[in-house]
Design a protein around this motif. Structure first.
Motif, PDB file in Angstrom:
ATOM      1  N   UNK A 243       0.874  -1.305  -0.045  1.00 45.07           N
ATOM      2  CA  UNK A 243      -0.110   0.124   0.020  1.00 45.07           C
ATOM      3  C   UNK A 243       0.831   1.247   0.096  1.00 45.07           C
ATOM      4  N   UNK A 244       1.762   1.193   0.858  1.00 46.14           N
ATOM      5  CA  UNK A 244       2.584   2.603   0.860  1.00 46.14           C
ATOM      6  C   UNK A 244       3.656   2.438  -0.116  1.00 46.14           C
ATOM      7  N   UNK A 245       4.246   1.720  -0.592  1.00 48.02           N
ATOM      8  CA  UNK A 245       5.231   1.531  -1.633  1.00 48.02           C
ATOM      9  C   UNK A 245       4.479   1.954  -3.000  1.00 48.02           C
ATOM     10  N   UNK A 246       3.063   1.732  -3.256  1.00 48.13           N
ATOM     11  CA  UNK A 246       2.345   1.953  -4.381  1.00 48.13           C
ATOM     12  C   UNK A 246       1.666   3.193  -4.291  1.00 48.13           C
ATOM     13  N   UNK A 247       1.413   3.757  -3.171  1.00 51.73           N
ATOM     14  CA  UNK A 247       0.518   5.006  -3.065  1.00 51.73           C
ATOM     15  C   UNK A 247      -0.843   4.646  -3.307  1.00 51.73           C
ATOM     16  N   UNK A 248      -1.298   3.289  -2.971  1.00 53.14           N
ATOM     17  CA  UNK A 248      -2.588   3.102  -3.003  1.00 53.14           C
ATOM     18  C   UNK A 248      -3.633   4.020  -2.462  1.00 53.14           C
ATOM     19  N   UNK A 249      -5.060   3.820  -2.993  1.00 53.50           N
ATOM     20  CA  UNK A 249      -6.117   4.386  -2.323  1.00 53.50           C
ATOM     21  C   UNK A 249      -6.413   3.735  -1.100  1.00 53.50           C
ATOM     22  N   UNK A 250      -6.479   2.290  -1.079  1.00 55.27           N
ATOM     23  CA  UNK A 250      -6.913   1.829   0.413  1.00 55.27           C
ATOM     24  C   UNK A 250      -6.581   0.299   0.267  1.00 55.27           C
TER      25      UNK A 250
END
Length: 128
Positions: A92-99
Protein backbone atom coordinates in the motif's frame (compact mmCIF):
# COMPACT_ATOMS: atom_id res chain seq x y z
CA UNK A 1 -6.83 -6.75 -1.47
CA UNK A 2 -6.27 -8.87 1.61
CA UNK A 3 -6.20 -12.60 0.87
CA UNK A 4 -9.36 -13.37 2.83
CA UNK A 5 -11.22 -10.83 0.71
CA UNK A 6 -9.77 -12.30 -2.49
CA UNK A 7 -11.18 -15.68 -1.46
CA UNK A 8 -14.63 -14.07 -1.31
CA UNK A 9 -14.53 -12.01 -4.53
CA UNK A 10 -13.46 -14.69 -7.03
CA UNK A 11 -16.32 -17.23 -6.85
CA UNK A 12 -18.89 -16.64 -9.60
CA UNK A 13 -21.83 -16.81 -7.17
CA UNK A 14 -20.34 -14.45 -4.59
CA UNK A 15 -22.20 -11.21 -3.89
CA UNK A 16 -18.77 -9.55 -4.10
CA UNK A 17 -17.90 -11.04 -7.50
CA UNK A 18 -18.53 -7.61 -9.03
CA UNK A 19 -15.16 -6.52 -7.62
CA UNK A 20 -13.26 -9.25 -9.46
CA UNK A 21 -15.31 -8.52 -12.59
CA UNK A 22 -14.38 -4.83 -12.27
CA UNK A 23 -10.74 -5.88 -12.16
CA UNK A 24 -11.18 -8.05 -15.26
CA UNK A 25 -12.86 -5.14 -17.05
CA UNK A 26 -10.02 -2.77 -16.15
CA UNK A 27 -12.19 -0.56 -13.93
CA UNK A 28 -9.90 -0.87 -10.90
CA UNK A 29 -6.22 -1.39 -10.25
CA UNK A 30 -4.99 -4.05 -7.87
CA UNK A 31 -1.53 -3.96 -6.32
CA UNK A 32 0.40 -7.16 -5.65
CA UNK A 33 3.88 -8.26 -4.68
CA UNK A 34 5.52 -11.63 -5.13
CA UNK A 35 4.81 -12.35 -1.46
CA UNK A 36 1.13 -11.42 -1.82
CA UNK A 37 0.76 -13.58 -4.94
CA UNK A 38 2.36 -16.53 -3.10
CA UNK A 39 -0.15 -16.17 -0.26
CA UNK A 40 -3.02 -15.87 -2.73
CA UNK A 41 -1.89 -19.05 -4.46
CA UNK A 42 -1.51 -20.99 -1.22
CA UNK A 43 -4.92 -20.09 0.15
CA UNK A 44 -6.79 -20.40 -3.15
CA UNK A 45 -5.37 -23.91 -3.49
CA UNK A 46 -6.30 -24.75 0.10
CA UNK A 47 -9.88 -23.45 -0.10
CA UNK A 48 -10.66 -24.29 -3.72
CA UNK A 49 -8.12 -26.31 -5.73
CA UNK A 50 -4.64 -26.17 -7.21
CA UNK A 51 -6.11 -25.69 -10.69
CA UNK A 52 -8.34 -22.83 -9.56
CA UNK A 53 -5.40 -21.17 -7.80
CA UNK A 54 -3.35 -21.52 -10.98
CA UNK A 55 -6.11 -19.94 -13.07
CA UNK A 56 -6.60 -16.94 -10.77
CA UNK A 57 -2.83 -16.37 -10.47
CA UNK A 58 -2.39 -16.44 -14.24
CA UNK A 59 -5.15 -13.85 -14.59
CA UNK A 60 -3.62 -11.59 -11.94
CA UNK A 61 -0.13 -11.86 -13.39
CA UNK A 62 -1.27 -11.04 -16.92
CA UNK A 63 -3.76 -8.22 -16.40
CA UNK A 64 -2.26 -4.79 -17.20
CA UNK A 65 -4.20 -3.17 -14.35
CA UNK A 66 -2.66 -5.48 -11.76
CA UNK A 67 0.30 -3.46 -10.55
CA UNK A 68 3.28 -5.55 -9.56
CA UNK A 69 5.64 -3.86 -7.16
CA UNK A 70 8.66 -4.77 -5.10
CA UNK A 71 8.54 -2.81 -1.82
CA UNK A 72 12.02 -3.82 -0.66
CA UNK A 73 12.66 -0.50 1.03
CA UNK A 74 9.27 -0.50 2.74
CA UNK A 75 9.14 -2.69 5.82
CA UNK A 76 6.95 -0.70 8.15
CA UNK A 77 6.15 -3.58 10.54
CA UNK A 78 3.03 -1.81 11.80
CA UNK A 79 0.90 -4.87 12.52
CA UNK A 80 2.44 -6.77 15.40
CA UNK A 81 -0.44 -9.19 16.16
CA UNK A 82 -0.16 -10.81 12.72
CA UNK A 83 3.15 -9.75 11.14
CA UNK A 84 2.23 -11.63 7.94
CA UNK A 85 -0.32 -8.86 7.23
CA UNK A 86 2.47 -6.28 6.95
CA UNK A 87 3.08 -7.24 3.33
CA UNK A 88 -0.22 -5.55 2.43
CA UNK A 89 0.73 -2.38 4.32
CA UNK A 90 4.14 -2.31 2.63
CA UNK A 91 2.54 -2.73 -0.81
CA UNK A 92 0.00 0.00 0.00
CA UNK A 93 2.68 2.49 1.03
CA UNK A 94 5.08 1.63 -1.80
CA UNK A 95 2.37 1.97 -4.44
CA UNK A 96 0.58 4.98 -2.98
CA UNK A 97 -2.67 3.01 -3.19
CA UNK A 98 -6.08 4.39 -2.30
CA UNK A 99 -6.94 1.66 0.21
CA UNK A 100 -6.38 -1.82 1.54
CA UNK A 101 -9.53 -3.89 1.24
CA UNK A 102 -9.74 -6.09 4.33
CA UNK A 103 -12.10 -7.51 6.91
CA UNK A 104 -9.19 -8.63 9.09
CA UNK A 105 -9.39 -7.11 12.58
CA UNK A 106 -5.57 -7.02 12.82
CA UNK A 107 -5.59 -4.00 10.50
CA UNK A 108 -7.54 -1.96 13.09
CA UNK A 109 -4.24 -1.02 14.79
CA UNK A 110 -3.46 1.13 11.75
CA UNK A 111 -6.13 3.64 12.81
CA UNK A 112 -4.00 4.55 15.84
CA UNK A 113 -0.74 5.00 13.93
CA UNK A 114 -0.17 8.59 12.79
CA UNK A 115 2.35 7.79 10.05
CA UNK A 116 2.06 6.47 7.51
CA UNK A 117 -1.66 6.98 7.21
CA UNK A 118 -3.16 3.73 5.91
CA UNK A 119 -6.70 3.70 4.58
CA UNK A 120 -8.41 0.36 5.17
CA UNK A 121 -11.87 -0.38 3.82
CA UNK A 122 -14.07 -3.34 4.67
CA UNK A 123 -15.05 -5.44 1.68
CA UNK A 124 -18.75 -4.56 2.08
CA UNK A 125 -17.91 -0.83 2.09
CA UNK A 126 -15.76 -0.87 -1.07
CA UNK A 127 -17.28 1.11 -3.94
CA UNK A 128 -16.03 2.24 -7.32
Amino acid sequence: MDTNCLLVVVPKKSPFRWIYDALLEGKIEWVVTTEILAEYEELLARFYSDDYADLILKVLINLPNVVKINPISFNWLLIDRDPDDNKFVDAYVASNSDAIITNDHHFQILKSIPFPIVNCIKLADFKI
